[in-house]
Design a protein around this motif. Structure first.
Motif, short mmCIF file in Angstrom:
data_model
loop_
_atom_site.label_atom_id
_atom_site.label_comp_id
_atom_site.label_asym_id
_atom_site.label_seq_id
_atom_site.Cartn_x
_atom_site.Cartn_y
_atom_site.Cartn_z
N GLU A 187 -31.04 -23.57 -39.07
CA GLU A 187 -30.81 -24.18 -37.75
C GLU A 187 -30.38 -23.16 -36.70
O GLU A 187 -30.31 -23.48 -35.51
CB GLU A 187 -29.80 -25.33 -37.85
N GLU A 188 -30.10 -21.91 -37.16
CA GLU A 188 -29.80 -20.85 -36.19
C GLU A 188 -31.08 -20.10 -35.76
O GLU A 188 -31.02 -19.26 -34.86
CB GLU A 188 -28.80 -19.86 -36.80
N ILE A 189 -32.20 -20.39 -36.41
CA ILE A 189 -33.48 -19.79 -36.03
C ILE A 189 -34.27 -20.74 -35.13
O ILE A 189 -34.93 -20.32 -34.17
CB ILE A 189 -34.33 -19.47 -37.30
N ALA A 190 -34.18 -22.05 -35.42
CA ALA A 190 -35.00 -23.04 -34.70
C ALA A 190 -34.86 -22.95 -33.17
O ALA A 190 -35.88 -23.06 -32.46
CB ALA A 190 -34.67 -24.44 -35.20
N PRO A 191 -33.65 -22.74 -32.61
CA PRO A 191 -33.56 -22.72 -31.14
C PRO A 191 -34.38 -21.61 -30.49
O PRO A 191 -34.83 -21.76 -29.35
CB PRO A 191 -32.05 -22.51 -30.89
N ALA A 246 -38.66 -26.56 -41.73
CA ALA A 246 -38.02 -27.89 -41.70
C ALA A 246 -37.00 -27.96 -40.56
O ALA A 246 -36.90 -28.99 -39.87
CB ALA A 246 -37.37 -28.19 -43.05
N ALA A 247 -36.24 -26.89 -40.35
CA ALA A 247 -35.25 -26.89 -39.26
C ALA A 247 -35.95 -26.95 -37.90
O ALA A 247 -35.48 -27.62 -36.97
CB ALA A 247 -34.39 -25.63 -39.35
N VAL A 248 -37.11 -26.29 -37.81
CA VAL A 248 -37.88 -26.34 -36.56
C VAL A 248 -38.38 -27.78 -36.34
O VAL A 248 -38.34 -28.31 -35.22
CB VAL A 248 -39.05 -25.33 -36.61
N ALA A 249 -38.85 -28.42 -37.42
CA ALA A 249 -39.32 -29.81 -37.30
C ALA A 249 -38.19 -30.72 -36.82
O ALA A 249 -38.38 -31.56 -35.94
CB ALA A 249 -39.85 -30.29 -38.66
N GLU A 250 -37.00 -30.54 -37.38
CA GLU A 250 -35.86 -31.38 -36.98
C GLU A 250 -35.53 -31.15 -35.51
O GLU A 250 -35.22 -32.10 -34.77
CB GLU A 250 -34.66 -31.09 -37.87
N ALA A 251 -35.60 -29.89 -35.07
CA ALA A 251 -35.25 -29.58 -33.68
C ALA A 251 -36.26 -30.21 -32.71
O ALA A 251 -35.88 -30.79 -31.69
CB ALA A 251 -35.20 -28.06 -33.49
N PHE A 252 -37.56 -30.12 -33.03
CA PHE A 252 -38.56 -30.75 -32.14
C PHE A 252 -38.46 -32.28 -32.22
O PHE A 252 -38.72 -32.96 -31.22
CB PHE A 252 -39.98 -30.29 -32.50
#
Ligand SMILES: NC(=O)c1ccc[n+]([C@@H]2O[C@H](COP(=O)([O-])OP(=O)(O)OC[C@H]3O[C@@H](n4cnc5c(N)ncnc54)[C@H](O)[C@@H]3O)[C@@H](O)[C@H]2O)c1
Length: 255
Positions: free
Chosen positions: A223-227, A26-32
């Motif tokens: 959110e610290e993994i998504a970047p 989900a955090a990856v989705a938010e980042a993209f």
């Protein structure tokens, strides 16, 4: 005063994310979404996918939802075909779907072993298997497999999970060698412990002991993994990563 010339806006990428309904996915989705990309969000939990869509930044160029079991070959193939039909292709595949249970080996039912390997390793194989031909046909793409630092160092009560994640790392290296000459870069991210529903199920003793052995002294946040995933998908930042396993892991493993 004249404004300096701006680079032309980047065309939105189509990003297929498995396990998108929760945690790291989900955090990856938010980042993209913040990057303005087109999102194909896949998970077995359709209700949580729908809830995620409501809270995504409105900057996403498009969002489609796909309910599937990543361990089921027909469902994965159909989902990939749907995404290619809806979005015109897949530029980035992020495999984040995963399960985790804590069972000592001497108590482990073979069915528990099989289920973990089915989702955590076979699931990665299947989505790569059916997405890669589309990427090759379009001349390139990026694949990011979410492994785990437990695939590098092992964890008590987690032989099944550690084996699956070590498998993901080996699979990533082998596929990276096959796919790089065809323009597709394949890499893994091996997070350390991260606060998500996945680790909520582990025992308080395990979590306390784990926290104490981390050089950073704390678990990560999604959110610290998504970047790190975004880096591997980026141009030019990700252009030279091939078959690597990047470790945002609070210092648990130092490669
Ligand atoms: N949280 C951690 O500490 C941690 C550490 C290292 C690696 N990981 C890995 O990160 C990935 C994401 O985990 P998370 O912590 O965000 O967990 P999470 O439980 O928050 O999210 C996992 C998602 O995968 C989905 N999923 C599970 N089985 C599925 C299946 N068969 N088909 C489709 N979807 C399925 C779930 O519905 C859920 O939405 C996993 O691969 C996990 O192994 C997590």
């Amino acid at each position: 005063m004249t404004t300096p010339p701006q680079p032309p806006p980047r065309a939105p990428r189509t990003v297929l994310i498995t396990g998108a309904a929760s945690g790291i996915g989900a955090a990856v989705a938010e980042a993209f979404a913040r990057e303005g990309d087109r999102l194909a969000l896949a998970d077995r939990d359709g209700a949580r996918l729908a809830a995620l869509r409501e809270r995504l930044p409105r900057t996403a160029a498009a969002v489609t939802l796909h309910t599937l079991d990543v361990a089921d070959a027909d469902q994965v193939r159909t989902t990939v075909d749907d995404v290619v039909r809806d979005h015109g292709g897949v530029d980035v595949l992020v495999n984040s779907a995963g399960i985790l249970t804590e069972v000592p080996l001497v108590e482990m039912e073979p069915s528990v072993w099989d289920q973990t390997l089915d989702v955590d390793l076979r699931g990665v194989f299947l989505s790569c298997r059916y997405t890669l031909p589309h990427m090759i046909a379009r001349g390139g793409g990026r694949i990011v497999n979410i492994a785990s630092q437990l695939g590098q160092k092992g964890g008590e009560g987690l032989t099944h999970y550690s084996a699956a994640k070590a498998g993901v790392i080996g699979f990533t290296k082998a596929l990276a060698r096959e796919a790089a000459p065809r323009g597709v870069l394949v890499n893994a991210v091996a997070p350390g412990p991260v606060h998500t529903p996945l680790v909520d199920g582990l025992s308080p003793e395990w979590k306390r002991a784990k926290e104490a052995e981390l050089p950073l002294g704390r678990f990560g946040r999604p959110e610290e993994i998504a970047p790190t995933v975004l880096l591997l998908a980026s141009d030019p930042g990700g252009n030279l990563y091939v078959g690597q396993t990047l470790g945002p892991n609070s210092g648990d493993v130092m490669a």
